[in-house]
Design an enzyme around this catalytic site. Sequence first.
Site, mmCIF file in Angstrom:
data_model
loop_
_atom_site.group_PDB
_atom_site.id
_atom_site.type_symbol
_atom_site.label_atom_id
_atom_site.label_comp_id
_atom_site.label_asym_id
_atom_site.label_seq_id
_atom_site.Cartn_x
_atom_site.Cartn_y
_atom_site.Cartn_z
ATOM 1 C CG HIS A 27 40.786 98.605 0.976
ATOM 2 N ND1 HIS A 27 39.780 98.763 0.067
ATOM 3 C CD2 HIS A 27 41.881 99.194 0.440
ATOM 4 C CE1 HIS A 27 40.245 99.402 -0.998
ATOM 5 N NE2 HIS A 27 41.519 99.669 -0.788
ATOM 6 C CG ASP A 130 36.705 97.196 0.029
ATOM 7 O OD1 ASP A 130 37.339 97.797 0.921
ATOM 8 O OD2 ASP A 130 37.036 97.218 -1.184
ATOM 9 C CB SER A 300 49.790 98.940 5.570
ATOM 10 O OG SER A 300 48.925 98.906 4.450
ATOM 11 C CD1 TRP A 362 51.472 98.569 13.648
ATOM 12 C CD2 TRP A 362 51.212 98.458 11.428
ATOM 13 N NE1 TRP A 362 50.215 99.064 13.333
ATOM 14 C CE2 TRP A 362 50.034 98.995 11.975
ATOM 15 C CE3 TRP A 362 51.281 98.290 10.033
ATOM 16 C CZ2 TRP A 362 48.936 99.369 11.201
ATOM 17 C CZ3 TRP A 362 50.190 98.655 9.266
ATOM 18 C CH2 TRP A 362 49.027 99.183 9.851
ATOM 19 C CG ASN A 384 43.235 104.816 5.197
ATOM 20 O OD1 ASN A 384 42.051 105.127 5.268
ATOM 21 N ND2 ASN A 384 43.640 103.696 4.607
ATOM 22 C CD GLU A 388 45.526 107.486 9.682
ATOM 23 O OE1 GLU A 388 46.755 107.327 9.809
ATOM 24 O OE2 GLU A 388 44.746 106.554 9.389
ATOM 25 C CB ALA A 403 46.851 102.789 -4.969
HETATM 26 N N1 UDP Z 1 49.512 102.405 9.498
HETATM 27 C C1 UDP Z 1 49.934 102.352 10.799
HETATM 28 N N2 UDP Z 1 51.233 102.000 11.041
HETATM 29 C C2 UDP Z 1 52.107 101.722 10.045
HETATM 30 C C3 UDP Z 1 51.660 101.784 8.710
HETATM 31 C C4 UDP Z 1 50.351 102.140 8.471
HETATM 32 O O1 UDP Z 1 49.169 102.610 11.744
HETATM 33 O O2 UDP Z 1 53.264 101.436 10.324
HETATM 34 C C5 UDP Z 1 48.096 102.742 9.231
HETATM 35 C C6 UDP Z 1 47.929 104.206 8.905
HETATM 36 O O3 UDP Z 1 47.640 104.947 10.078
HETATM 37 C C7 UDP Z 1 46.773 104.174 7.924
HETATM 38 C C8 UDP Z 1 46.912 102.832 7.230
HETATM 39 O O4 UDP Z 1 47.677 102.014 8.100
HETATM 40 O O5 UDP Z 1 45.540 104.204 8.602
HETATM 41 C C9 UDP Z 1 47.640 102.933 5.908
HETATM 42 O O6 UDP Z 1 46.758 103.360 4.939
HETATM 43 P P1 UDP Z 1 47.182 104.340 3.771
HETATM 44 O O7 UDP Z 1 45.957 104.565 2.943
HETATM 45 O O8 UDP Z 1 47.836 105.550 4.302
HETATM 46 O O9 UDP Z 1 48.302 103.569 2.954
HETATM 47 P P2 UDP Z 1 48.410 102.089 2.335
HETATM 48 O O10 UDP Z 1 48.735 101.189 3.446
HETATM 49 O O11 UDP Z 1 47.096 101.787 1.666
HETATM 50 O O12 UDP Z 1 49.523 102.202 1.342
#
Ligand code: UDP
Length: 504
Positions: A27, A130, A300, A362, A384, A388, A403
């Site tokens: 978020h 948020d 994440s 990460w 996200n 992307e 979610a």
């Molecule tokens: N992300 C990243 N590297 C990672 C994991 C996640 O840069 O190893 C970023 C990804 O580009 C995105 C966000 O973290 O912008 C993850 O958001 P998303 O809504 O896809 O998934 P969530 O983390 O909520 O399950």
Amino acid sequence: MEKNYGGEVESDEVLRAIFLPFLSTSHIIPLVDMARLFAMHGVDVTIITTPHNSSIFQKSIDLDSTRGRSIRTHVVKFPAEKVGLPVGVESFNVDTPRESHSKIYMGLFILQNEIEQLFDVLKADFIVTDMFYPWSVDAAAKLGIPRLMFHGASYLARSAAHSVELYSPHSKVESETEKFVLPELPHALEMTRLQLPDWLRSPNPYTELMKAIKESEKRSYGSLFNSFYELESGYHEHYKKVMGTKSWGLGPVSLWANQDASDKAARGLAKEEGGEEEEGWLKWLNSKPEKSVLYVSFGSMNKFPYSQLVEIANALEGSGHYFIWVVRKNNEAEADQEGSGFLEEFEKRVKASNKGFLIWGWAPQLLILENKAIGGLVSHCGWNTVVESVNAGLPTVTWPLFAEHFFNEKLVVDVLRIGVPVGAKEWRQWNEFGSEIVKRDDIGNAIALMMDEQEGAEMRRRAEVLSDAAKKAIQVGGTSYNSIIELIQELKSVKLSKGQKQHD
Ligand code: UDP
């Protein structure tokens, strides 16, 4: 109140905004990108957060300050001791123990007064908060300023949830697995009861929270989404109609706010620049043919059980395709029982065969997705990541988990037709997996279909069309561009008329 970073407010002519992200990485990332977009368009921006959470994005803010933008972070101390948490545990992330959740909420509750005062002290002309801060709509009302609510989800997901709340289609089927159509949506989207989030299936405390969020949205000035019109235009219109609210899609925010490689690398929990691993993945990827590599990541928040990691590993190795897999180890004890060192052995093997690259923890996702060698994703459909991947013009093997992922899968597979489902059957609580795991054959079949030169060609073409649309949306005259310009104009008028009233 601890410290301020960056530039100072200059004059009363300037529109001043406060952004308040929720305390979880996925978020924080898009809302901070959004805050940076407002600063890019001349708004004076302050982001309020706690120390640990500021470390996720401070590098990006520093970069923007050096570009002369008026943006800073205002750090408030998280009351860890008061709620009985160790210092630094102040976010809902992959490693946050479940028993800490209520304490973090308590900490946020304690901070509410201080944050509310900051809205006043920092003389905000409007706030962007948020969705998980429904109280902020009343705080804004007291100050007579607009509150904009940030949604972490898609227009389709919010429209679908609204449809279930209104018509309860899941109560009209005989079993957990019988399909039903989500009523009154622009497309006939089918789901099963098992695929709905638990709070929509039957009421629980989260249902109450979501009601409060919706109420607060209706009393807000409007809502903001990390989406762009061409991506889900029907749902954008539908949502505004059924909610009776104003709403703006300002996406893809990742593309717009992170135009330089330095921005992309700084994003999220990035490692220090020049780290060996970082160079490693880039070198490896650059040595591969165009569109030949799978990017496998589940966001994440996710940590699969060991048994599921084994299935993924086998599916990837068996697929015959190159892959980058962002992997997190789960329970060491479980791994020990079932054969310790499996993943390490796997990593050695695929390194030796030059077939795969593992990134632990990460990954610099934006940089990876834009690399020409990437040919598709295996993803949990976090919103996200959907945006992307569309921006990068890539198809996805969809593997929704928790979610609103199952709704996002509908957009990717049924509406946009740029995805192949892995066949996930059941919505689960975050990081609860039960006994059922997705088998290597199902994963392998979906990958084969997506990567097939003929079968996947149309999907790839559609993804590329959307990628072009994403790029146009943020250019001068594009839909997201026009939205932010119009919104800022409106907010300036609101400020002006407030000033005039005070003057009269
Ligand atoms: N992300 C990243 N590297 C990672 C994991 C996640 O840069 O190893 C970023 C990804 O580009 C995105 C966000 O973290 O912008 C993850 O958001 P998303 O809504 O896809 O998934 P969530 O983390 O909520 O399950």
